[in-house]
Write a protein that holds these residues in place. Structure first.
Motif, PDB file in Angstrom:
ATOM      1  N   PRO A   1      42.066  38.566  44.391  1.00 44.65           N
ATOM      2  CA  PRO A   1      43.376  38.009  44.597  1.00 44.65           C
ATOM      3  C   PRO A   1      44.099  37.821  43.051  1.00 44.65           C
ATOM      4  N   VAL A   2      45.362  38.046  42.936  1.00 50.68           N
ATOM      5  CA  VAL A   2      45.986  37.928  41.607  1.00 50.68           C
ATOM      6  C   VAL A   2      46.360  36.642  41.155  1.00 50.68           C
ATOM      7  N   HIS A   3      45.836  35.927  40.568  1.00 52.95           N
ATOM      8  CA  HIS A   3      46.089  34.744  40.018  1.00 52.95           C
ATOM      9  C   HIS A   3      47.607  34.607  39.336  1.00 52.95           C
TER      10      HIS A   3
ATOM     11  N   TYR B   1      46.216  38.296  35.346  1.00 54.61           N
ATOM     12  CA  TYR B   1      45.103  37.484  35.384  1.00 54.61           C
ATOM     13  C   TYR B   1      44.598  37.423  36.896  1.00 54.61           C
ATOM     14  N   ARG B   2      43.379  37.920  36.864  1.00 49.12           N
ATOM     15  CA  ARG B   2      42.536  37.889  38.218  1.00 49.12           C
ATOM     16  C   ARG B   2      41.074  38.077  37.853  1.00 49.12           C
ATOM     17  N   PRO B   3      40.056  37.578  38.807  1.00 47.39           N
ATOM     18  CA  PRO B   3      38.960  37.733  38.484  1.00 47.39           C
ATOM     19  C   PRO B   3      38.372  39.056  38.630  1.00 47.39           C
ATOM     20  N   ALA B   4      36.929  39.667  37.860  1.00 49.65           N
ATOM     21  CA  ALA B   4      36.611  40.790  38.108  1.00 49.65           C
ATOM     22  C   ALA B   4      36.306  41.074  39.451  1.00 49.65           C
ATOM     23  N   GLY B   5      36.583  42.270  39.781  1.00 50.02           N
ATOM     24  CA  GLY B   5      36.319  42.906  41.117  1.00 50.02           C
ATOM     25  C   GLY B   5      37.499  43.633  41.641  1.00 50.02           C
ATOM     26  N   THR B   6      37.210  44.430  42.613  1.00 51.66           N
ATOM     27  CA  THR B   6      38.043  45.336  43.115  1.00 51.66           C
ATOM     28  C   THR B   6      39.297  44.520  44.119  1.00 51.66           C
TER      29      THR B   6
END
Length: 154
Positions: free
Chosen positions: A79-81, A71-76
């Protein structure tokens, strides 16, 4: 839209001279019945049943795989949630590793957790690496309470 007699009078040799009885009757019939033919063609396309091909997958029913769920926001470099895992045997999900929040963990700690997770999977199922990684938006995080779901704390 003209009747055949009117069309002949307008386009025969006394008119503009383009009336050809070998062609014009067919063209007029086609134009008159165009809607009905198109409707029948569309019905035929809609009722056409596609052939389903069956493939024997019995040889794959004993294949064990693990999927890393992140679970993490889009992008390279986001941060990992949270992290979770799913374990599958063939087409059946047989186990799940509940997600944990990674808030406050540095990347090396996240990697250490993933290594521990792989060691556990190797011990129980003989799985040494993840078959794939699935990324979900942190809004879909199932852990409660969660920073992305402040209403669930009440």
């Amino acid at each position: 839209m003209l009747s055949a007699e009117q069309a002949k009078a307008l386009h025969d040799p006394e008119g503009d001279g383009c009336w050809n009885p070998k062609v014009c009757y067919n063209r007029r019939s086609h134009a008159r019945h165009r809607d009905r033919r198109n409707q029948a063609r569309n019905r035929q396309r809609q009722t056409t049943v596609l052939e389903e091909l069956a493939i024997d997958i019995s040889e794959f029913t004993d294949v064990w795989t693990a999927i890393l769920v992140v679970y993490r926001p889009a992008g390279t470099d986001t941060p990992v949630h949270a992290i979770a895992a799913q374990i599958w045997q063939g087409q059946q999900q047989v186990a799940v590793v509940q997600p944990i929040h990674c808030m406050g963990l540095v990347p090396s700690q996240v990697h250490a957790y993933v290594r521990k997770l792989l060691a556990l999977l190797d011990e129980h199922y003989g799985i040494r690496k993840f078959a794939s990684q699935e990324r979900f938006d942190p809004e879909l995080c199932p852990i409660r309470p969660c920073i992305h779901h402040p209403m669930s704390e009440r």
